[in-house]
Design a protein around this motif. Structure first.
Motif, PDB file in Angstrom:
ATOM      1  N   LEU A  14       0.835  -1.195   0.000  1.00 17.74           N
ATOM      2  CA  LEU A  14       0.000   0.000   0.000  1.00 17.74           C
ATOM      3  C   LEU A  14       0.876   1.253   0.000  1.00 17.74           C
ATOM      4  CD1 LEU A  14      -2.853   1.109   0.012  1.00 17.74           C
ATOM      5  CD2 LEU A  14      -2.831   0.978   2.507  1.00 17.74           C
ATOM      6  N   SER A  15       1.991   1.201   0.693  1.00 17.59           N
ATOM      7  CA  SER A  15       2.911   2.349   0.714  1.00 17.59           C
ATOM      8  C   SER A  15       3.455   2.661  -0.669  1.00 17.59           C
ATOM      9  CB  SER A  15       4.079   2.071   1.660  1.00 17.59           C
ATOM     10  OG  SER A  15       3.628   1.959   2.981  1.00 17.59           O
ATOM     11  N   GLN A  16       3.637   1.643  -1.484  1.00 20.64           N
ATOM     12  CA  GLN A  16       4.130   1.850  -2.845  1.00 20.64           C
ATOM     13  C   GLN A  16       3.051   2.406  -3.770  1.00 20.64           C
ATOM     14  OE1 GLN A  16       5.420  -2.230  -3.340  1.00 20.64           O
ATOM     15  NE2 GLN A  16       7.575  -1.589  -3.384  1.00 20.64           N
ATOM     16  N   LEU A  17       1.813   2.037  -3.521  1.00 21.31           N
ATOM     17  CA  LEU A  17       0.709   2.447  -4.391  1.00 21.31           C
ATOM     18  C   LEU A  17       0.064   3.764  -3.971  1.00 21.31           C
ATOM     19  CD1 LEU A  17      -1.081  -0.980  -4.866  1.00 21.31           C
ATOM     20  CD2 LEU A  17       0.406   0.199  -6.493  1.00 21.31           C
ATOM     21  N   ASP A  18       0.152   4.097  -2.702  1.00 19.95           N
ATOM     22  CA  ASP A  18      -0.547   5.259  -2.152  1.00 19.95           C
ATOM     23  C   ASP A  18       0.464   6.143  -1.424  1.00 19.95           C
ATOM     24  OD1 ASP A  18      -2.096   7.063  -0.688  1.00 19.95           O
ATOM     25  OD2 ASP A  18      -3.601   5.587  -0.146  1.00 19.95           O
ATOM     26  N   ASN A  19       0.851   7.247  -2.060  1.00 18.04           N
ATOM     27  CA  ASN A  19       1.852   8.128  -1.472  1.00 18.04           C
ATOM     28  C   ASN A  19       1.415   8.706  -0.133  1.00 18.04           C
ATOM     29  OD1 ASN A  19       3.752   7.830  -3.502  1.00 18.04           O
ATOM     30  ND2 ASN A  19       2.897   9.493  -4.716  1.00 18.04           N
ATOM     31  N   LEU A  20       0.145   9.039   0.000  1.00 18.64           N
ATOM     32  CA  LEU A  20      -0.348   9.584   1.259  1.00 18.64           C
ATOM     33  C   LEU A  20      -0.135   8.586   2.393  1.00 18.64           C
ATOM     34  CD1 LEU A  20      -1.816  11.791   2.865  1.00 18.64           C
ATOM     35  CD2 LEU A  20      -3.964  10.710   2.216  1.00 18.64           C
ATOM     36  N   TYR A  21      -0.464   7.335   2.127  1.00 16.06           N
ATOM     37  CA  TYR A  21      -0.265   6.320   3.156  1.00 16.06           C
ATOM     38  C   TYR A  21       1.226   6.143   3.461  1.00 16.06           C
ATOM     39  CZ  TYR A  21      -0.576   2.106   5.913  1.00 16.06           C
ATOM     40  OH  TYR A  21      -0.475   1.213   6.944  1.00 16.06           O
ATOM     41  N   GLY A  22       2.027   6.045   2.414  1.00 19.37           N
ATOM     42  CA  GLY A  22       3.445   5.787   2.583  1.00 19.37           C
ATOM     43  C   GLY A  22       4.202   6.896   3.279  1.00 19.37           C
ATOM     44  N   GLN A  23       3.790   8.131   3.075  1.00 19.49           N
ATOM     45  CA  GLN A  23       4.524   9.255   3.639  1.00 19.49           C
ATOM     46  C   GLN A  23       3.924   9.795   4.928  1.00 19.49           C
ATOM     47  OE1 GLN A  23       4.881  12.185   0.544  1.00 19.49           O
ATOM     48  NE2 GLN A  23       6.052  10.822  -0.789  1.00 19.49           N
ATOM     49  N   THR A  24       2.634   9.593   5.138  1.00 22.54           N
ATOM     50  CA  THR A  24       1.981  10.234   6.275  1.00 22.54           C
ATOM     51  C   THR A  24       1.209   9.262   7.168  1.00 22.54           C
ATOM     52  OG1 THR A  24       1.731  12.218   4.925  1.00 22.54           O
ATOM     53  CG2 THR A  24       0.411  12.100   6.925  1.00 22.54           C
ATOM     54  N   ASN A  58      -7.955  -2.466 -13.144  1.00 23.08           N
ATOM     55  CA  ASN A  58      -6.810  -3.243 -12.666  1.00 23.08           C
ATOM     56  C   ASN A  58      -6.075  -2.526 -11.538  1.00 23.08           C
ATOM     57  OD1 ASN A  58      -7.304  -5.342 -14.453  1.00 23.08           O
ATOM     58  ND2 ASN A  58      -5.973  -4.488 -16.035  1.00 23.08           N
ATOM     59  N   GLN A  59      -5.941  -1.210 -11.655  1.00 20.10           N
ATOM     60  CA  GLN A  59      -5.276  -0.438 -10.608  1.00 20.10           C
ATOM     61  C   GLN A  59      -6.082  -0.462  -9.316  1.00 20.10           C
ATOM     62  OE1 GLN A  59      -4.768   3.376 -12.504  1.00 20.10           O
ATOM     63  NE2 GLN A  59      -2.767   2.821 -13.339  1.00 20.10           N
TER      64      GLN A  59
END
Length: 80
Positions: A14-24, A58-59
């Motif tokens: 999820l961190s790779q697909l969703d920048n908000l999740y990965g960074q914050t 697919n995304q």
């Protein structure tokens, strides 16, 4: 039968697909991370139910799977 031999790439996190999740979000308390994952799944499933191009479909499926995997991991931490 062909699917057996097909090498499937691992689902990105999820961190790779969703920048908000990965960074914050991943730095937030556990319960907020869980709530965010649940909202991602619900929102993505809703959009998947709407008519959307195959590429977007697919995304969204990939995002749902990544959020489910993350949610499973987070819930295991709650139980520990």
């Amino acid at each position: 039968m062909l699917k057996i031999f097909k090498n499937s790439a691992p689902t990105p996190s999820l961190s790779q697909l969703d920048n908000l999740y990965g960074q914050t979000i991943c730095k937030c308390p556990l319960q907020e991370q869980i709530s965010y994952c649940q909202r991602v799944i619900e929102s993505s499933e809703y959009h998947l139910g709407q008519s959307c191009p195959k590429k977007d479909s697919n995304q969204l499926k990939q995002l749902i799977q990544a959020a489910r995997d993350e949610l499973k991991q987070l819930r295991s931490q709650v139980g520990s």
